[in-house]
Design a protein around this motif. Structure first.
Motif, mmCIF file in Angstrom:
data_model
loop_
_atom_site.group_PDB
_atom_site.id
_atom_site.type_symbol
_atom_site.label_atom_id
_atom_site.label_comp_id
_atom_site.label_asym_id
_atom_site.label_seq_id
_atom_site.Cartn_x
_atom_site.Cartn_y
_atom_site.Cartn_z
ATOM 1 N N SER A 32 0.873 -1.079 -0.175
ATOM 2 C CA SER A 32 -0.062 0.357 -0.559
ATOM 3 C C SER A 32 0.818 0.971 0.486
ATOM 4 N N THR A 264 -4.831 4.958 -1.893
ATOM 5 C CA THR A 264 -4.879 3.213 -1.388
ATOM 6 C C THR A 264 -5.338 2.267 -2.080
ATOM 7 N N ARG A 267 -5.071 2.555 -5.477
ATOM 8 C CA ARG A 267 -4.115 1.504 -6.248
ATOM 9 C C ARG A 267 -4.872 -0.218 -5.623
ATOM 10 N N THR A 271 -5.577 -2.674 -9.437
ATOM 11 C CA THR A 271 -4.554 -4.037 -9.237
ATOM 12 C C THR A 271 -6.067 -4.847 -9.485
ATOM 13 N N PHE A 296 -1.467 9.779 -7.609
ATOM 14 C CA PHE A 296 -0.534 8.647 -7.905
ATOM 15 C C PHE A 296 0.859 9.057 -7.664
ATOM 16 N N TYR A 300 3.749 7.775 -4.445
ATOM 17 C CA TYR A 300 4.563 6.578 -5.133
ATOM 18 C C TYR A 300 5.458 6.523 -5.723
ATOM 19 N N ILE A 304 0.086 4.699 -11.800
ATOM 20 C CA ILE A 304 -0.263 3.658 -11.154
ATOM 21 C C ILE A 304 -0.823 3.111 -12.418
#
Length: 312
Positions: A32, A264, A267, A271, A296, A300, A304
């Protein structure tokens, strides 16, 4: 942040649930939060071991090939007395434990004490072994606490205390916000969550009552985030007090925490679903797919990713 390298040492007849309580929260932080966390599974005899419930696990490498990691998790099993008496095992383990944080869970503290790592230190162990452990290792101050940290050596007994311990470790290493997110995956009150749709109502063991209430409110409104003034009003506090609460308990602003929760969720949807980026953006409170992509990437450090076969 530098990678967190982890060595997981499993004993014969180890407890699956203790292992899961230690490793799964770290997996949540990795998946995460994008943290670079890597682990290697080892066993006390370099051969597959069988858990107390009959699950067989093979090691990733041999003890003699490994160097000390940042974190070593020793998950003891039912054969701890026999394993602690094996001199060859003691010789192989010493180089692995010369640095980094060492956590002994379930009966793992027995092996640590045998190696002399707990001499002059405080420690704890599974409650069923408390008296025997105290009598066997007089140089160790045995504590009834749920878990004990003494320098770089941590010990705990049951699965519940293993979860408490690793959340404390995550707080120190990755911050309180990361620990709260990991806790949210494992401390859920199903009845309340079903009524509200929130995955955070079970956080009774993490943070103050107001923090848990506000986090739950955030989780319920990811699609249409509330203005911070309205969020503060939900808790009968000023925006300034709201900001102070989040900085004191999580080390981030309310807005940063809100956005982290939305990302989160984004994400997870990218996925595990075939939703387009635009659809995911709308479900997570972003006005457009491009806005989600920018946020995103900033959070991160990578774009994404959509599930294969999903629309752009």
């Amino acid at each position: 942040m530098a990678p967190l390298t982890i060595t997981v040492l499993l004993s014969e007849r180890f407890s699956n649930i203790v292992l899961a309580c230690l490793l799964e929260p770290l997996r949540v932080v990795r998946d995460s939060g994008g943290a670079d966390i890597r682990w290697t599974i080892l066993t006390v005899n370099d051969a597959p071991v069988t858990s107390s419930s009959g699950i067989r696990v093979a090691p990733d490498d041999c003890l003699k090939h490994m160097e000390a990691a940042n974190l070593t998790l020793i998950v003891g099993g039912d054969d701890f007395r026999k394993e602690a008496a094996e001199k060859q095992l003691s010789r192989q383990l010493r180089p692995l434990l010369r640095s980094g944080v060492v956590i002994g869970a379930d009966t793992g503290a027995w092996l640590m004490a045998t190696l002399g790592l707990l001499n002059g230190r405080r420690a704890t162990i599974h409650w069923q072994l408390f008296d025997e452990f105290s009598e066997s290792f007089l140089a160790t101050a045995v504590s009834p606490d749920r878990f004990v940290q003494d320098g770089r050596f941590w010990t705990c007994g049951s699965a519940a205390t293993a979860l408490d311990l690793i959340l404390e470790f995550i707080t120190g290493h990755f911050g309180a916000a990361a620990a709260q997110e990991a806790a949210a995956m494992f401390l859920q009150d199903n009845t309340t969550a079903q009524l509200s749709g929130s995955a955070l109502h079970g956080l009774r063991a993490f943070g103050s009552e107001k923090l848990r209430m506000l986090s739950a409110r955030m989780a319920d409104t990811l699609e249409k985030p509330l203005p911070l003034a309205e969020l503060a009003a939900c808790a009968n506090m000023s925006e300034r007090s709201l900001a102070r609460l989040f900085h004191q308990e999580l080390g981030v602003s309310p807005g940063q925490h809100y956005q982290a929760m939305r990302l989160t969720r984004a994400r997870d949807l990218s996925t595990h679903t075939r939703l387009s980026i635009e659809e995911i953006a709308l479900r997570c409170g972003f006005s457009s797919g491009s806005g989600l992509r920018r946020a995103f990437q900033k959070q991160y450090g990578q774009p994404i990713r959509r599930r294969t076969g999903s629309p752009p």
